[in-house]
Design a protein around this motif. Structure first.
Motif, short mmCIF file in Angstrom:
data_model
loop_
_atom_site.label_atom_id
_atom_site.label_comp_id
_atom_site.label_asym_id
_atom_site.label_seq_id
_atom_site.Cartn_x
_atom_site.Cartn_y
_atom_site.Cartn_z
N ARG A 46 18.06 -15.33 -26.07
CA ARG A 46 18.18 -16.85 -25.62
C ARG A 46 18.52 -16.84 -24.13
N GLU A 47 17.68 -17.48 -23.52
CA GLU A 47 17.75 -17.81 -21.93
C GLU A 47 18.85 -18.94 -21.74
N ALA A 48 19.91 -18.20 -21.26
CA ALA A 48 21.34 -18.91 -20.97
C ALA A 48 20.99 -19.82 -20.00
N LEU A 49 20.18 -19.56 -18.85
CA LEU A 49 19.95 -20.50 -17.68
C LEU A 49 18.63 -20.16 -17.05
N PRO A 50 17.74 -20.96 -16.73
CA PRO A 50 16.49 -20.75 -16.22
C PRO A 50 16.57 -19.84 -14.90
N MET A 51 15.39 -19.03 -14.95
CA MET A 51 15.45 -17.73 -13.73
C MET A 51 15.44 -18.34 -12.35
N LEU A 52 16.24 -17.70 -11.64
CA LEU A 52 16.41 -18.19 -10.30
C LEU A 52 15.48 -17.22 -9.26
N ARG A 53 14.65 -17.70 -8.60
CA ARG A 53 13.54 -17.03 -7.88
C ARG A 53 14.21 -17.01 -6.43
N LEU A 54 14.35 -15.94 -5.72
CA LEU A 54 14.99 -15.80 -4.32
C LEU A 54 13.75 -15.67 -3.51
N ASP A 55 13.44 -16.16 -2.46
CA ASP A 55 12.36 -15.82 -1.50
C ASP A 55 12.82 -15.12 -0.18
N ALA A 56 12.30 -13.93 -0.14
CA ALA A 56 12.70 -13.22 1.04
C ALA A 56 11.81 -13.85 2.33
N SER A 57 11.00 -14.70 2.18
CA SER A 57 10.22 -15.13 3.46
C SER A 57 11.04 -16.23 3.79
N GLU A 58 12.05 -17.01 2.91
CA GLU A 58 12.78 -18.03 3.45
C GLU A 58 14.11 -17.68 3.78
N SER A 59 14.82 -16.43 3.15
CA SER A 59 16.42 -16.18 3.53
C SER A 59 16.63 -14.57 3.52
N VAL A 60 17.37 -14.31 4.38
CA VAL A 60 17.89 -13.09 4.43
C VAL A 60 19.08 -12.62 3.95
N THR A 61 19.73 -13.54 3.25
CA THR A 61 21.16 -13.41 2.36
C THR A 61 20.93 -13.92 0.97
N PRO A 62 20.11 -12.84 0.24
CA PRO A 62 20.04 -13.36 -1.24
C PRO A 62 21.27 -13.45 -1.80
N GLU A 63 22.29 -12.35 -1.46
CA GLU A 63 23.67 -12.56 -2.36
C GLU A 63 24.50 -13.73 -2.12
N ASP A 64 24.31 -14.40 -0.90
CA ASP A 64 24.95 -15.57 -0.63
C ASP A 64 24.19 -16.65 -1.42
N ASP A 65 22.87 -16.43 -1.33
CA ASP A 65 22.00 -17.55 -1.94
C ASP A 65 22.09 -17.61 -3.52
N ALA A 66 22.53 -16.55 -4.09
CA ALA A 66 22.73 -16.29 -5.53
C ALA A 66 24.02 -17.03 -5.97
N GLU A 67 25.00 -17.25 -5.14
CA GLU A 67 26.27 -17.71 -5.63
C GLU A 67 26.23 -18.94 -6.35
N PRO A 68 25.64 -20.21 -5.97
CA PRO A 68 25.62 -21.18 -6.81
C PRO A 68 25.23 -20.92 -8.29
#
Ligand SMILES: Cc1cc2nc3c(=O)[nH]c(=O)nc-3n(C[C@H](O)[C@H](O)[C@H](O)COP(=O)(O)O)c2cc1C
Length: 149
Positions: free
Chosen positions: A116-138
């Motif tokens: 069961r998918e608990a939450l829709p998949m998050l897609r982080l775009d490397a062409s928009e940001s270089v701090t994925p670990e921070d962008d993932a927090e919310p």
């Protein structure tokens, strides 16, 4: 709740995000387990109650080598994880047609197992940001809330 975190990474960005996920989940009272390149047997030995896959995409929409072993073993063995919650956090680059294709492969795999998918998949775009670990927090905060519900 015991959460197994799987990671697939070529250059280390997804690895960094997986480590951040471990910190946040543990701080929220979960028992997070993470091992890069883990085999299916190692994951099963943890008896996880939920799975989180953090993966980048390589080639043309492929999974990184260190997640392929788990992916193919799981497809072969078909573990009895039906009904268990999962979530996928995908890193990619929207300049590729196969944006976050690796994450899509993991979603399809877990769905085929009846999870069961608990939450829709998050897609982080490397062409928009270089701090994925921070962008993932919310999103990780939302995942914590979804797993508690
Ligand atoms: C050779 C190569 C192929 C890639 N192929 C894809 C792709 O097909 N789709 C995509 O969304 N991103 C693709 N990417 C982008 C990576 O997934 C992205 O940069 C990611 O943040 C890398 O994370 P990592 O350091 O954990 O490997 C590719 C990057 C490289 C260098």
């Amino acid at each position: 709740m015991k959460v197994a975190i799987l990671s697939g990474s070529v250059y280390g960005a997804a690895e960094e995000v997986a480590r951040r996920a471990v910190e946040l989940l543990n701080a929220a009272g979960f028992e997070a387990w993470h091992k890069a390149g883990a085999s299916l047997a190692e994951v099963q030995a943890q008896a996880p109650e939920a799975l989180l896959a953090v993966t980048s995409t390589t080639g043309m929409g492929e999974l990184p080598g260190n997640l392929q072993g788990f992916y193919y073993e799981t497809r072969d063995v078909f573990p009895a994880w039906s009904g268990k919650p999962f979530a996928v956090l995908a890193l990619g680059d929207s300049s590729y047609d196969t944006f976050c294709g690796g994450g899509e492969l993991m979603r399809e795999l877990f769905a085929e197992l009846g999870m069961r998918e608990a939450l829709p998949m998050l897609r982080l775009d490397a062409s928009e940001s270089v701090t994925p670990e921070d962008d993932a927090e919310p999103w990780l905060g939302e995942l914590i809330a979804a797993l508690r519900a």
